[in-house]
Design a protein around this motif. Structure first.
Motif, PDB file in Angstrom:
ATOM      1  N   GLN A 285       0.819  -1.200   0.000  1.00  0.00           N
ATOM      2  CA  GLN A 285       0.000   0.000   0.000  1.00  0.00           C
ATOM      3  C   GLN A 285       0.858   1.258   0.000  1.00  0.00           C
ATOM      4  N   LYS A 286       1.997   1.212   0.708  1.00  0.00           N
ATOM      5  CA  LYS A 286       2.890   2.359   0.802  1.00  0.00           C
ATOM      6  C   LYS A 286       4.333   1.876   0.765  1.00  0.00           C
ATOM      7  N   VAL A 287       5.198   2.760   0.339  1.00  0.00           N
ATOM      8  CA  VAL A 287       6.631   2.514   0.441  1.00  0.00           C
ATOM      9  C   VAL A 287       7.249   3.704   1.154  1.00  0.00           C
ATOM     10  N   THR A 299      14.919  10.447   9.513  1.00  0.00           N
ATOM     11  CA  THR A 299      13.714  10.947   8.869  1.00  0.00           C
ATOM     12  C   THR A 299      13.145   9.842   7.994  1.00  0.00           C
ATOM     13  N   THR A 300      11.838   9.887   7.793  1.00  0.00           N
ATOM     14  CA  THR A 300      11.148   8.908   6.958  1.00  0.00           C
ATOM     15  C   THR A 300      10.207   9.639   6.004  1.00  0.00           C
ATOM     16  N   VAL A 301      10.262   9.256   4.735  1.00  0.00           N
ATOM     17  CA  VAL A 301       9.374   9.809   3.717  1.00  0.00           C
ATOM     18  C   VAL A 301       8.603   8.647   3.101  1.00  0.00           C
ATOM     19  N   GLU A 302       7.290   8.756   3.009  1.00  0.00           N
ATOM     20  CA  GLU A 302       6.487   7.658   2.495  1.00  0.00           C
ATOM     21  C   GLU A 302       5.467   8.155   1.480  1.00  0.00           C
ATOM     22  N   GLN A 303       5.024   7.233   0.642  1.00  0.00           N
ATOM     23  CA  GLN A 303       4.041   7.571  -0.392  1.00  0.00           C
ATOM     24  C   GLN A 303       3.312   6.305  -0.815  1.00  0.00           C
ATOM     25  N   GLN A 304       2.096   6.447  -1.278  1.00  0.00           N
ATOM     26  CA  GLN A 304       1.312   5.321  -1.756  1.00  0.00           C
ATOM     27  C   GLN A 304       1.739   4.988  -3.180  1.00  0.00           C
ATOM     28  N   ILE A 305       2.727   4.121  -3.279  1.00  0.00           N
ATOM     29  CA  ILE A 305       3.289   3.703  -4.569  1.00  0.00           C
ATOM     30  C   ILE A 305       3.615   2.215  -4.494  1.00  0.00           C
ATOM     31  N   PRO A 306       3.696   1.530  -5.623  1.00  0.00           N
ATOM     32  CA  PRO A 306       4.101   0.113  -5.606  1.00  0.00           C
ATOM     33  C   PRO A 306       5.596  -0.021  -5.341  1.00  0.00           C
ATOM     34  N   ALA A 307       5.979  -1.169  -4.796  1.00  0.00           N
ATOM     35  CA  ALA A 307       7.386  -1.399  -4.482  1.00  0.00           C
ATOM     36  C   ALA A 307       8.226  -1.607  -5.726  1.00  0.00           C
ATOM     37  N   THR A 308       7.607  -1.673  -6.888  1.00  0.00           N
ATOM     38  CA  THR A 308       8.336  -1.857  -8.143  1.00  0.00           C
ATOM     39  C   THR A 308       8.638  -0.532  -8.836  1.00  0.00           C
ATOM     40  N   ASP A 309       8.137   0.567  -8.295  1.00  0.00           N
ATOM     41  CA  ASP A 309       8.310   1.872  -8.925  1.00  0.00           C
ATOM     42  C   ASP A 309       9.619   2.498  -8.447  1.00  0.00           C
ATOM     43  N   ALA A 310      10.729   2.120  -9.070  1.00  0.00           N
ATOM     44  CA  ALA A 310      12.045   2.587  -8.648  1.00  0.00           C
ATOM     45  C   ALA A 310      12.194   4.093  -8.776  1.00  0.00           C
ATOM     46  N   THR A 311      11.572   4.680  -9.807  1.00  0.00           N
ATOM     47  CA  THR A 311      11.679   6.126 -10.017  1.00  0.00           C
ATOM     48  C   THR A 311      11.026   6.895  -8.870  1.00  0.00           C
ATOM     49  N   ALA A 312       9.831   6.469  -8.467  1.00  0.00           N
ATOM     50  CA  ALA A 312       9.139   7.145  -7.374  1.00  0.00           C
ATOM     51  C   ALA A 312       9.879   6.944  -6.053  1.00  0.00           C
ATOM     52  N   ILE A 313      10.453   5.760  -5.858  1.00  0.00           N
ATOM     53  CA  ILE A 313      11.192   5.494  -4.621  1.00  0.00           C
ATOM     54  C   ILE A 313      12.453   6.353  -4.574  1.00  0.00           C
ATOM     55  N   ARG A 314      13.101   6.532  -5.729  1.00  0.00           N
ATOM     56  CA  ARG A 314      14.264   7.409  -5.770  1.00  0.00           C
ATOM     57  C   ARG A 314      13.855   8.831  -5.378  1.00  0.00           C
ATOM     58  N   ALA A 315      12.683   9.277  -5.819  1.00  0.00           N
ATOM     59  CA  ALA A 315      12.215  10.618  -5.465  1.00  0.00           C
ATOM     60  C   ALA A 315      12.033  10.752  -3.948  1.00  0.00           C
TER      61      ALA A 315
END
Length: 350
Positions: A285-287, A299-315
């Motif tokens: 549900q979130k990464v 610090t922790t930054v989270e967002q509702q994205i799939p764990a396969t979305d490397a671009t969003a995780i890099r952001a």
């Protein structure tokens, strides 16, 4: 029927297994943990080490400064798993309502049990003796009418002790209880309570309800109940996994965003493997990206994205890095929050 809850907590578990298997260690301060060279932390330590101020989750370098004679043991996870499995098998002989909390602690509901004439105190005594005879490990136990009080009680006679809070003793016990003792109240929450003049449980009743709600929101109800010794939570025999994560402590601090980005593919690959192992890939549900800086602030930054979305995780990593304002990074972690059948959103416990 008045509930009878037992909380069993193995004493300094990892360290105790090592002392059991190597009796010569018993009189020396020892700790299970990572080496200084690997920027390790203490996973567990025995009571001689605690006398010097050594604690779990403490950086190994700090522990060695407090106790230069500390014997550091790298740890044997398989041995700990086997000991834990032995203990859980023992608990199953005393109740079919068990809630494991970790490898070394669990709740048992013995309400209505006919064992030992129905006495929860005698059952807890028998369990502790059984654990010692079968595994060579000591356990502390708390007996109370609910989970919250049972957990607190198990800390009252550590190590290798038993403490009982009978129903008629709850009011007096809670009246003397510092709010820091309540599970779920960490240092920051305790500080906010102190600012309101709340140091012991009865103090909470003096705070106007609207002010309490402004400070703590929905948690206010739980605070009010715990400070009166109330906890209606049932035991959860099947614990639902809420998240899957991976962390890495670096041998030397990462001084640039590019250095952190270079570690991201490896962490992401490990996270995805763990999700597949837990058959949880489709439930993400979130990464979240977590960074711990040189000064141990994090610090922790989270967002509702799939764990396969490397671009969003890099952001997310970029945002977390910017919060560090140039500080080096000693630890980096990824965590995937899992959506459950009964809810669409889940708060990450970071």
């Amino acid at each position: 029927m008045q509930r009878k809850i037992i909380h069993i907590d193995l004493d300094c578990f990892f360290a105790a297994v090592e002392m059991r298997d190597q009796p010569s260690l018993r009189q020396h301060p020892i700790a299970v943990g990572g080496s200084v060279d690997a920027r390790g932390v203490i996973a567990a330590c025995n009571y001689p080490a605690r006398a010097f101020g050594v604690r779990s989750a403490m950086p190994t370098a700090r522990a060695l400064k407090l106790c230069p004679q500390l014997q550091l043991i790298p740890g044997r996870m398989q041995a700990y798993k086997e000991a834990s499995q032995q203990v859980m098998a023992i608990l199953q002989q005393y109740s079919d309502r068990i809630e494991p909390l970790s490898m070394d602690e669990a709740y048992l509901d013995v309400t209505g049990s006919t064992l030992h004439q129905g006495s929860a105190t005698r059952i807890a005594t028998a369990i502790r003796q059984h654990i010692w005879q079968e595994t060579g490990l000591t356990a502390s136990a708390g007996v109370a009418p609910n989970k919250f009080l049972a957990k607190i009680a198990s800390d009252e006679r550590k190590p290798d002790g038993l403490f009982v809070i009978c129903p008629h003793q709850v009011t007096d016990f809670v009246a003397r209880l510092a709010v820091e003792k309540i599970p779920g109240i960490g240092p920051k929450t305790a500080e906010r309570l102190h600012d309101l003049g709340v140091y012991h449980c009865p103090d909470l009743a003096k705070v106007p309800l609207p002010r309490l709600i402004r400070q703590f929101g929905a948690f206010s109800q739980t605070l009010l109940e715990r400070c009166q010794g109330i906890d209606h939570r049932p035991l959860c025999a099947e614990r639902v996994r809420k998240s899957v994560g991976v962390e890495q402590t670096f041998a030397s601090d990462k001084q640039s965003l590019q250095d952190c980005e270079a570690e991201l593919p490896g962490l992401l690959s490990t996270l995805q493997q763990r999700l597949e192992h837990h058959q949880a890939t489709a439930q993400v549900q979130k990464v979240a990206v977590k960074l711990k800086f040189t000064d141990f602030q994090q610090t922790t930054v989270e967002q509702q994205i799939p764990a396969t979305d490397a671009t969003a995780i890099r952001a997310l990593l970029v945002t977390a890095w910017q919060r560090g304002q140039g500080r080096g990074v000693r630890l980096m972690g990824l965590q995937a929050g899992l959506a459950q059948a009964e809810t669409k959103q889940l708060e990450l416990g970071l």
